[in-house]
Design an enzyme around this catalytic site. Sequence first.
Site, mmCIF file in Angstrom:
data_model
loop_
_atom_site.group_PDB
_atom_site.id
_atom_site.type_symbol
_atom_site.label_atom_id
_atom_site.label_comp_id
_atom_site.label_asym_id
_atom_site.label_seq_id
_atom_site.Cartn_x
_atom_site.Cartn_y
_atom_site.Cartn_z
ATOM 1 N N CYS A 182 133.394 74.603 32.853
ATOM 2 C CA CYS A 182 132.445 73.498 32.678
ATOM 3 C C CYS A 182 132.989 72.222 33.346
ATOM 4 O O CYS A 182 132.277 71.533 34.075
ATOM 5 C CB CYS A 182 132.208 73.254 31.186
ATOM 6 S SG CYS A 182 130.785 72.206 30.815
ATOM 7 N N CYS A 237 127.017 70.472 32.075
ATOM 8 C CA CYS A 237 127.115 70.797 33.505
ATOM 9 C C CYS A 237 125.845 71.467 34.026
ATOM 10 O O CYS A 237 125.744 71.754 35.215
ATOM 11 C CB CYS A 237 128.332 71.681 33.787
ATOM 12 S SG CYS A 237 128.105 73.405 33.329
ATOM 13 N N GLY A 275 141.133 103.016 28.485
ATOM 14 C CA GLY A 275 140.388 102.983 27.232
ATOM 15 C C GLY A 275 141.060 103.710 26.084
ATOM 16 O O GLY A 275 140.650 103.552 24.934
HETATM 17 ZN ZN LIG Z 1 128.966 73.595 31.202
#
Ligand SMILES: [Zn+2]
Lengths: 294, 188
Positions: free
Chosen positions: A276, A248, A37
């Site tokens: 997707c 989807c 960080g």
């Molecule tokens: Zn999707």
Amino acid sequence: MTDQTGATTSDYNFAYLDEQTKRMIRRALLKAVAIPGYQVPFASREMPMPYGWGTGGVQVSAACLTPDDTFKVIDQGADDTTNAVSIRKFFEKTADVETTEHTQDATIIQTRHRIPEAPLTEDQILVYQVPIPEPLRFLEPRETETRKMHALEEYGLMHVKLYEDIARHGHIATSYAYPVKVEGRYVMDPSPIPKFDNPKLEMAAIQLFGAGREQRIYAIPPYTQVVSLDFEDHPFDPSKADAPCDLCGADHTYLDEVIIDDAGGRMFVCSDTDYCAGRQAQGHRGRLSPEAAE
Amino acid sequence: MLDDALNGGFENPPVQSSHAFRAALSALARPGRVERIMGAEAPGLSEAAATLLLTLCDAETPIYLAPGHDSEALGQWIAFHIGAPLVGPSHAMFALGAWDALMPLTGYPVGTPEYPDRATTLIVEVEALTPPTARLTGPGVETVARMRLPETDPFRANRALFPLGHDFFFTAGEQIAGLPRTTIVEDL
Ligand SMILES: [Zn+2]
């Protein structure tokens, strides 16, 4: 193409950067990993692309890539934007690496503004393009002062800013680049990812962040504690659009809202296009899938 | 100049250094994991230590060679292949040697509150990286990892300095393991 000396057949070095620059970036990367960080200064080089295209991320990728890697680039979740295509081609040409659009096939993924939906593994590295690395910058423009604030863990102003959000909007309105605290020490800007992605910052892969214009490198090692800043009475909420993907059917992904006709019709689709497509290939369908719509 | 000094560099620097860096990155990001790192040979050093030096060091990185590793031959090899200035512990960006010879750790920079990265990285040459003697938790470790360490108290003291502190690589043969300042070390 590389010849026997490892020099590319054109007149640039493997992965474009010269060896001395790569050593400097590699040293910064190791310190970044050792101090999660914390923003390590580095001497950013001019790259053959504009700053807005993620020259910090490109330099980090260049310092990490080996010829054995498989490289993926996403821009807001998509592999096919001009930015993503250009960076992919750049390393195909200069580092002779394989490229892919499939998250699970990639060994290094360079990203602008998203974390892939599919969980990353220990064998992967995620490289973020960062525009503004300093989470305290909008509170304090002077670098000497923000550096002092980090040194003293003086993060009160950051909480005040978030609390002003609550006073004004009834909730924390920050939805991108939502600040996190890493391993209980440094407050860090996770780059402009949606806050929906923040819980994924605790992962098995190595995460490296490069800011070219601002010349900073920082990192989150695997399995490092990353906590989104919040308040007891207003806990962090990684919310997203309350709808499933129209292609989807996924109800657990980050969605883009897309206008689909002149009448103002809209649809929600996964921002991670590879994820997707993978779900659709497995037979998942949404409200507007070609088959479902018939 | 000794023949030794001219030999032992990378045949293919861009590619070999890229593989070597990834081994070092993986080792430091995942304490307890042993990686292979190779390609360079230097007088009196393991292949791992020679390769790490060649990958990370240059004229901008002052190196301290601890007693036992401060030979003329190694000095010449570093001058020829790396060009790094050889310095005392208090100015070292990298320090190289056996554990006892590198002591005390208090002699090396731990960084400053504003710049904790300005701390020495120690490369510790050891006989072997196994069997494990210490239990590790912290960043890079999913649950618990194990590692062979020369002792444990100095690493606890180092952890207490965080975010300041030293970062370590342990090298033996073609193998490397890393221990960043964040790791919590306990006896097994
Ligand atoms: Zn999707």
